[in-house]
Design a protein around this motif. Structure first.
Motif, short mmCIF file in Angstrom:
data_model
loop_
_atom_site.label_atom_id
_atom_site.label_comp_id
_atom_site.label_asym_id
_atom_site.label_seq_id
_atom_site.Cartn_x
_atom_site.Cartn_y
_atom_site.Cartn_z
N GLY A 100 0.77 -1.23 0.00
CA GLY A 100 0.00 0.00 0.00
C GLY A 100 0.80 1.28 0.00
N ASP A 116 5.58 -0.03 -2.87
CA ASP A 116 4.76 -1.18 -3.25
C ASP A 116 3.94 -0.87 -4.50
N ILE A 117 3.30 0.29 -4.53
CA ILE A 117 2.48 0.66 -5.69
C ILE A 117 3.35 0.77 -6.94
N GLN A 118 4.48 1.45 -6.81
CA GLN A 118 5.36 1.66 -7.96
C GLN A 118 5.94 0.34 -8.46
N ASN A 125 5.68 -8.91 -0.46
CA ASN A 125 6.03 -7.88 0.52
C ASN A 125 6.69 -8.50 1.73
N THR A 144 4.22 3.83 -1.20
CA THR A 144 4.72 4.32 -2.48
C THR A 144 5.50 3.26 -3.23
N ILE A 153 3.09 6.42 -12.97
CA ILE A 153 3.18 6.21 -11.52
C ILE A 153 4.29 7.06 -10.93
N ARG A 178 4.79 -2.68 -8.18
CA ARG A 178 3.78 -3.56 -8.78
C ARG A 178 3.52 -3.18 -10.24
N VAL A 179 3.49 -1.90 -10.52
CA VAL A 179 3.32 -1.48 -11.91
C VAL A 179 4.56 -1.84 -12.72
N GLY A 214 3.82 8.83 -0.64
CA GLY A 214 2.53 8.18 -0.49
C GLY A 214 1.51 9.11 0.15
#
Length: 322
Positions: free
Chosen positions: A43, A47-49, A69, A45, A284, A51-52, A209
């Motif tokens: 959840g 992790d989001i980046q 994670n 910054t 992203i 994953r993309v 984030g």
């Protein structure tokens, strides 16, 4: 029935068997999913980046890139995991800058970042900042610092962990201004911001984030740590503009276990380099005010040695220990 094999045939067969791993890497890698360790909680910054990035790299590799994670311990659990994995390229990790600090702060280092890993590709860096609750009485970073100095030991700030850039930079700020505040480490942004909004901590120092919550008025951004003002927050000053000569971006990349086959490294590098500049991933980066900081395997390995040396100097100067 027993067949005798001539000397020349045996030598040829032996050479073929010895070459098989390299040939397999060249011809078939990857032939199954790749695991990508993200040493931060879900959840945030990173992790989001990541994953993309993983999704875009998977399109180039022809196999899924599965994010796992492993939050906690200041971001070093991915590097530690590499010590237990085969060097076939099927398990790699994000390498935050804390990997270069941890062994120089620990009495018994868990790994040697100059010997225990294969550096694949350097990717990007963060936009860092300090945020407080929207109803906090401070509207500038200087007001916040004045309050902290007038109330020694009573101001608390949350970060993603001990030895992270957030922790070290906040302690550098404290040293420069004669402040005594309390560090509270968390496993990731979600825990950090929950504590802040509940009033359990005074401030949050973390990567961007927080950006969408700031834009929505749910947090107040006091300062960023970039060289220039963030384009999304042009009215928020940098540390340098407040009189503290620090720029912190905590750049990072991807690495695997030591001794990886160069052909495997090249395959991973090429896929993740294309993914880095893919429009979906660039969007992203733009969302979090981040920018590409590309380095190939050789330059990244050289940069790792430089980083280890410079971070060690800073750690010794601050007297930081785990």
């Amino acid at each position: 029935m027993i067949h005798q094999i001539g000397r020349r045939t045996a030598l040829g067969l032996g050479a073929t068997l010895l070459a098989t791993p390299a040939l397999r890497a060249q011809g078939r890698f990857p032939d199954r999913p790749i695991r990508l360790i993200v040493p931060w909680a879900a959840g945030g910054t990173t992790d989001i980046q990541m994953r993309v990035l993983a999704e875009q790299a998977a399109r180039r590799l022809g196999q899924p890139v599965i994010v796992e994670n492993r939050g906690g311990a200041g971001g070093v659990l991915g590097a530690q995991q590499m010590l237990n994995e085969r060097n076939d390229g099927y398990v790699i990790t994000q390498m935050p800058i804390s990997v270069f600090r941890h062994p120089q702060m620990a009495s018994r280092p868990l790994f040697n970042p100059l010997e225990d890993f294969t550096y694949i590709i350097h990717l990007t860096g963060y936009l860092f900042g300090v945020v407080v609750k929207p109803d906090a009485p401070w509207n500038t970073f200087q007001e916040f610092l004045d309050h902290a100095k007038a109330n020694p030991g009573r101001v608390t700030y949350g970060t993603p962990g001990v030895g992270t850039s957030l922790h070290i930079t906040m302690e550098q700020i404290a040293g420069a201004r004669g402040i005594d505040w309390v560090h509270v480490p968390f496993r990731g942004f979600a825990e950090n911001v929950t504590s802040l909004l509940a009033g359990q901590t005074t401030a949050l120092a973390d990567s961007s984030g927080w950006s969408e919550m700031v834009q929505a008025g749910r947090l107040k951004l006091l300062v960023t740590w970039s060289a220039d003002r963030a384009k999304r927050f042009p009215n928020v000053p940098t540390l340098r503009e407040t009189g503290i000569d620090i720029v912190s971006a905590s750049p990072y990349g991807l690495a695997g276990p030591k001794g990886m086959n160069p052909d495997v490294v090249r395959a991973l590098h090429d896929a993740f380099k294309e993914a880095l500049y893919d429009p979906a991933h660039m969007a992203i980066l733009d969302r979090f005010d981040m920018a590409p900081m590309y380095l190939g395997p050789d330059d990244y390995a050289t940069d790792a040695r430089r980083t280890f040396a410079t971070e060690g100097e800073m750690i010794r100067k601050l007297g930081l220990r785990l």
